[in-house]
Design a protein around this motif. Structure first.
Motif, mmCIF file in Angstrom:
data_model
loop_
_atom_site.group_PDB
_atom_site.id
_atom_site.type_symbol
_atom_site.label_atom_id
_atom_site.label_comp_id
_atom_site.label_asym_id
_atom_site.label_seq_id
_atom_site.Cartn_x
_atom_site.Cartn_y
_atom_site.Cartn_z
ATOM 1 N N LEU A 1 26.209 48.715 43.471
ATOM 2 C CA LEU A 1 27.518 47.864 43.827
ATOM 3 C C LEU A 1 28.541 48.594 42.796
ATOM 4 O O LEU A 1 29.793 48.466 42.847
ATOM 5 N N TYR B 1 21.750 44.827 50.543
ATOM 6 C CA TYR B 1 23.204 44.884 51.019
ATOM 7 C C TYR B 1 23.194 45.015 52.356
ATOM 8 O O TYR B 1 22.150 45.714 52.975
ATOM 9 N N PRO C 1 30.934 50.108 46.934
ATOM 10 C CA PRO C 1 29.297 50.345 47.031
ATOM 11 C C PRO C 1 28.882 51.563 47.567
ATOM 12 O O PRO C 1 29.487 52.232 48.494
#
Ligand code: NAP
Ligand code: ZN
Ligand code: ZN
Length: 348
Positions: A9, A18, A57
């Motif tokens: 991130l 994620y 990200p």
């Protein structure tokens, strides 16, 4: 569609679970269910922002091997169930001279790299192979050999082509004395490929423990780079060297190994500039070159070559939950010789 992934991130943050979105299939798109994803040192350089300009990200991964699970209405090259791979880029401008010549990885506008990049629209971020599925235009998707296993095939998508290209362009083959610097993911593919092309291979390493493996993988000679007397005796003994080291910047000692008109191709990407004495370069009329990962055409040629010659990567398979620890081991040169993530570990 929602797809599970692992992402960094922020620079130097560990990878963590994620969820990403993949686009709906366009007419020329294919959906690939990713089975295995290799860990390249470039994943680490970028997620730790060692080259600068990283965007987050970030879902790393550009050694993707999987199976086609859906195709767009106008797709002709692939059918559902085909084995398919994606390497370092997922698209390019398609209009520049290099793209038109089939050299997409040298797209003058910058290829759309598989992650830490944007699509040719200039805004849509790309997200890589540490994920369950990916969508790409069929033109940028590779056919994988059916006889190797998807796990050992995944690393061919970057490590394989990154070594195949310089070996082909600078004509490794019988009678050519090839040196490979660094026995990591790229280097071990270099030894295997150069050997399969018929060249005589010397492995140059900073790790004494890798000598036995170098011979097992196909090298005829092993040079320990810290052994000054061995390096001196080997001066002017090689025709072509591919330097894969991730952290060496002084390439003088390797250049000295080149005989008349020999070429050193540097593919490793340390975070500081390379240094080389002008005297070393002019001696023996030596040449210094570089090369990026290769075009779709050459990547397909490499995959076909590997299928024919039974060349896959030497791998350690891991669950994605172990990727952070694996990254630390890569940085410590402690992997034999490529980590491959079993994407099933992301769950259903
Ligand atoms: P890797 O598996 O970590 O291998 C790198 C090798 O470099 C190590 O196994 C080690 O070999 C040597 N090395 C590492 N640290 C060193 C140190 N401190 N001093 C001397 N030697 C050291 O990495 P990789 O995935 O093969 O990638 C290698 C490099 O190529 C990375 O910089 C990566 O970003 C770059 N890369 C470039 C391209 C391209 O298109 N040109 C594509 C992919 C990767 P020994 O132990 O045998 O010395
Ligand atoms: Zn790579
Ligand atoms: Zn282009």
């Amino acid at each position: 569609m929602d797809v599970r992934a692992y992402a960094a991130l922020a620079a130097k943050s560990p990878l963590e679970p994620y969820v990403i979105q993949r686009r709906e299939l366009g007419p020329h798109d294919v959906l690939i269910d990713i089975k295995f994803s290799g860990i390249c040192h470039s994943d680490i350089h970028q997620a730790r922002d060692e080259w600068g300009g990283a965007s987050f990200p970030m879902v790393p991964g550009h050694e993707i091997a999987g199976v086609i699970s859906a195709i767009g209405s106008d797709v002709t090259a692939f059918a559902v169930g085909d084995l398919a791979g994606i390497g370092c880029f997922v698209d390019s401008c398609r209009e520049c001279d290099n793209c038109k010549a089939g050299e997409e990885s040298y797209c003058t506008k910058g290829a759309a790299w598989t992650y830490n990049s944007v699509m040719p629209d200039g805004v849509t971020p790309t997200l890589g192979g540490y994920s369950q599925a990916i969508v790409a235009d069929e033109k940028y998707v590779l056919r994988l050999p059916s006889n190797l296993g998807l796990d050992v095939t995944a690393p061919l998508m970057c490590a394989g082509i990154t070594l195949y290209q310089p070996l082909r362009v600078w004509q490794a083959g019988p009678g050519v004395r090839v040196g490979i610097v660094g026995l990591g993911g790229l280097g071990h593919m270099g030894v295997k490929l150069a050997k399969a092309m018929g060249a005589e291979v010397t492995l140059i390493s900073h790790s004494p423990s890798k000598e036995e493996d170098a011979y097992r993988l196909g090298a005829s000679n092993f040079l320990l780079s810290s052994d000054r007397s061995a390096m001196k005796s080997a001066r002017e003994s090689l025709d072509l060297i591919v330097n894969t080291a991730s952290a060496i910047t002084n390439i003088d000692p390797f250049m000295n190994l080149l005989a008349l008109d020999g070429t050193l191709v540097s593919v490793g990407l340390p975070d500081a500039p390379l240094s080389l004495s002008g005297f070393t370069l002019i001696g023996q009329r030596r040449r210094l070159a570089g090369s990026n990962n290769g075009s779709i055409r050459m990547t397909q040629e490499m995959l076909d070559f590997c299928g024919e010659h039974g060349v896959g990567a030497d791998i350690e398979t891991i669950a994605i939950q172990d990727a952070n620890a694996a990254w630390d081991r890569v940085v410590a040169s402690d992997v034999k010789y490529r980590f491959v993530i079993d994407i099933a570990s992301l769950g259903d």
